[in-house]
Design a protein around this motif. Structure first.
Motif, PDB file in Angstrom:
ATOM      1  N   PRO A  19       0.985  -1.249   0.170  1.00  0.00           N
ATOM      2  CA  PRO A  19      -0.155   0.075  -0.039  1.00  0.00           C
ATOM      3  C   PRO A  19       0.951   1.351  -0.105  1.00  0.00           C
ATOM      4  O   PRO A  19       1.888   1.420   0.413  1.00  0.00           O
ATOM      5  N   LYS A  20       0.253   2.143  -0.695  1.00  0.00           N
ATOM      6  CA  LYS A  20       1.333   3.584  -0.561  1.00  0.00           C
ATOM      7  C   LYS A  20       0.683   4.519   0.579  1.00  0.00           C
ATOM      8  O   LYS A  20      -0.730   4.932   0.298  1.00  0.00           O
ATOM      9  N   VAL A  21       1.231   4.696   1.192  1.00  0.00           N
ATOM     10  CA  VAL A  21       0.713   5.759   2.583  1.00  0.00           C
ATOM     11  C   VAL A  21       1.788   6.627   2.816  1.00  0.00           C
ATOM     12  O   VAL A  21       2.832   6.292   3.225  1.00  0.00           O
ATOM     13  N   ALA A  22       1.355   7.753   2.892  1.00  0.00           N
ATOM     14  CA  ALA A  22       2.033   9.090   3.394  1.00  0.00           C
ATOM     15  C   ALA A  22       1.288  10.421   3.463  1.00  0.00           C
ATOM     16  O   ALA A  22       0.262  10.566   2.831  1.00  0.00           O
ATOM     17  N   PHE A  23       1.687  11.192   4.466  1.00  0.00           N
ATOM     18  CA  PHE A  23       0.676  12.366   4.697  1.00  0.00           C
ATOM     19  C   PHE A  23       1.682  13.411   5.198  1.00  0.00           C
ATOM     20  O   PHE A  23       2.513  13.034   5.586  1.00  0.00           O
ATOM     21  N   SER A  24       1.203  14.573   5.040  1.00  0.00           N
ATOM     22  CA  SER A  24       1.761  15.770   5.561  1.00  0.00           C
ATOM     23  C   SER A  24       0.537  16.688   5.855  1.00  0.00           C
ATOM     24  O   SER A  24      -0.249  16.993   4.780  1.00  0.00           O
TER      25      SER A  24
END
Length: 229
Positions: free
Chosen positions: A96-101
């Protein structure tokens, strides 16, 4: 008497001729023997050089065999690494592609109780694992995640800082006292192992405040999945 003398002279002449012939023959034989000996020595030298050349050829053939064996082994290793690379690419493609800002829109605090920080400004939210209403990041898969934050306050003679929580456990707290009439910045980060459904979020301690103005994104909370487990 004359005939006897003549015969004696003839005999002496023949004897001398025979001796001369014998001497000449011996000289020719000696020369031939020397030439033959020289030829034999040259043949021995050629044989020695030929033997040395054959040994060199054999050594080179052995070297070629060794190099071929090394090349075959290298090909096997390259094939193995290529298979590993394909497997890794497949895992990355399936992961899964997971990234946040996310960032604050304005000042937060102070409050007489510790409060959850909600960052409503989405900069990145790949996988939609961060909730802008609760301030919670919820792990979509079990794995190892990296989180980072930076905060800022501009009040003189006041505490500023923030805490990072995993579920109900505080795992990190950073704070500072602003001794100057200026902006005080702070940043930190860490790696957390989360199970699917675990949450990570930031909280503001009681009586602390964070300052945000001008859309500069002084206060940011970020995270991403390093690898699934």
């Amino acid at each position: 008497m004359k005939s006897a003398t003549t015969l004696l002279l003839l005999s002496c002449c023949l004897s001398g001729a025979l001796v001369q012939t014998e001497i000449t023959t011996q000289s020719d034989l000696s020369t031939q023997l020397q030439a033959l000996s020289a030829t034999v020595e040259e043949l021995r030298s050629m044989e020695s050089r030929l033997t040395a050349s054959e040994r060199k050829v054999q050594d080179q053939e052995e070297s070629v065999k060794d190099l071929k064996a090394e090349l075959d082994e290298t090909k096997k290793q390259l094939l193995h690494y290529n298979e590993q690379a394909k497997e890794m690419q497949k895992r990355l493609a399936d992961q899964p592609k997971v990234a946040f800002s996310v960032a604050l829109n304005g000042n937060v605090g102070p409050s007489n109780v510790e409060t959850t920080l909600v960052f409503p400004k989405i900069l990145t939210n790949v996988g939609n694992a961060y909730n802008v209403y609760t301030g919670f990041f919820t792990a979509p898969v079990s794995g190892v995640y990296f989180f980072r934050f930076n905060v800022m306050d501009g009040r003189y003679n006041n505490h500023m800082g923030a805490a990072l929580y995993k579920n109900n456990e505080r795992v990190l707290l950073n704070y500072s006292w602003n001794h100057w009439d200026d902006h005080e910045h702070m940043a930190n980060g860490l790696v957390l192992q989360l199970n699917q459904g675990d949450v990570a979020y930031m909280r503001l301690p009681a009586w602390y405040r964070l300052t945000e103005f001008g859309g500069n994104n002084f206060n940011i909370f970020s995270g991403f999945l390093l690898f699934a487990m």
